[in-house]
Design a protein around this motif. Structure first.
Motif, PDB file in Angstrom:
ATOM      1  N   PHE A 118       0.806  -1.229   0.000  1.00  0.00           N
ATOM      2  CA  PHE A 118       0.000   0.000   0.000  1.00  0.00           C
ATOM      3  C   PHE A 118       0.834   1.272   0.000  1.00  0.00           C
ATOM      4  N   ALA A 119       1.986   1.230   0.677  1.00  0.00           N
ATOM      5  CA  ALA A 119       2.717   2.477   0.947  1.00  0.00           C
ATOM      6  C   ALA A 119       4.220   2.277   0.875  1.00  0.00           C
ATOM      7  N   ALA A 120       4.700   1.705  -0.235  1.00  0.00           N
ATOM      8  CA  ALA A 120       6.107   1.338  -0.341  1.00  0.00           C
ATOM      9  C   ALA A 120       7.055   2.529  -0.246  1.00  0.00           C
ATOM     10  N   ASP A 121       6.595   3.720  -0.614  1.00  0.00           N
ATOM     11  CA  ASP A 121       7.467   4.905  -0.574  1.00  0.00           C
ATOM     12  C   ASP A 121       7.236   5.760   0.674  1.00  0.00           C
ATOM     13  N   VAL A 122       6.568   5.196   1.667  1.00  0.00           N
ATOM     14  CA  VAL A 122       6.357   5.850   2.962  1.00  0.00           C
ATOM     15  C   VAL A 122       7.358   5.240   3.945  1.00  0.00           C
TER      16      VAL A 122
END
Length: 248
Positions: free
Chosen positions: A153-157
């Motif tokens: 869902f949020a790989a770059d977070v």
């Protein structure tokens, strides 16, 4: 009282700026818009993160429509992910809605669902990351498995933030994702589309297809951004929303 007061103050803005109503999608909640709201506030906009029940498209759209109707003056509707079908329906019958902004959001046509659209082109890995929970009425709530949430869902977070997002995620019913859409408001309202090239929930090819079909006024692709681009790229998302809000 706070919501109405803020909206009334905004309606009296001599610049005529619309109130921005932000609608989260599945596996997220209102705080996912915090960074975007902070940026919009700095730009002089009132922004409201509306609670999306995530129960059914029709019922969720009615809840968002009620928020829109409580606001005197123009409204810009912004939807992320499953929030896209919700704003697509909620705009119908509300003449104060000026435009629709899809932030990695589904823009269904009549009869389509989030599930059918997500499968239109290959690339989504969401199915293998989902865990169901049985509901008393026989339905099922869907969650993303916490250990898979970051990558899915949020790989770059940042990992710590993604862990918190996984712990606070709100489930969506399986029925809501499969529910067929009604009249598509993007056929009568200007639409804007922004998404990430590395989205693992909604393939970039699906987003490009929906943007082209809706004759989006503008489409922006953020290279390498995940599905949670409003969290990882709040400045870019806020700037895009402002562009839609200030269009004449």
């Amino acid at each position: 009282m706070t919501l109405l007061g803020s909206a009334q103050a905004q309606a009296q803005d001599p610049q005529g700026k619309p109130t921005i109503v932000l609608v989260h999608g599945a596996f997220a909640e209102t705080s996912s818009w915090n960074g975007v709201i902070a940026e919009l506030n700095r730009r002089g906009y009132v922004a409201i993160a509306a609670a999306n029940p995530l129960r059914s498209v029709a019922k969720d759209a009615a809840a968002i429509s009620a928020v829109v109707q409580s606001i005197p003056g123009p409204v810009l509707l912004v939807g992320h992910s499953y929030g896209g079908p919700v704003i697509t329906a909620a705009a119908n019958g509300n003449s104060n809605v000026t435009a629709l902004v899809y932030v990695a959001g589904f823009a269904p046509d009549t009869g389509e669902s989030a599930l059918t659209l997500s499968e239109k082109f290959p690339g989504s890995t969401l199915g293998s990351a989902i865990t169901p929970v049985a509901l008393p009425d026989g339905g099922r709530d869907l969650y993303i498995e916490p250990e898979k949430f970051h990558a899915q869902f949020a790989a770059d977070v940042p990992e710590d933030e993604a862990r918190l997002m996984a712990a606070t995620q709100r489930p969506v019913t399986q029925a809501a994702l499969a529910e067929a859409a009604g009249a598509a408001a993007w056929k009568t309202l200007p639409s804007y589309v922004i998404y990430g090239s590395a989205d693992r929930n909604i393939p970039a090819a699906v987003m490009a297809f929906m943007a082209e079909r809706a004759h989006a006024v503008k489409t922006v692709v953020i290279d390498g951004a995940s599905h949670a681009l409003m969290v990882s790229h709040p400045k870019e998302v806020a700037a895009f929303i402002e562009e839609a809000a200030s269009a004449k």
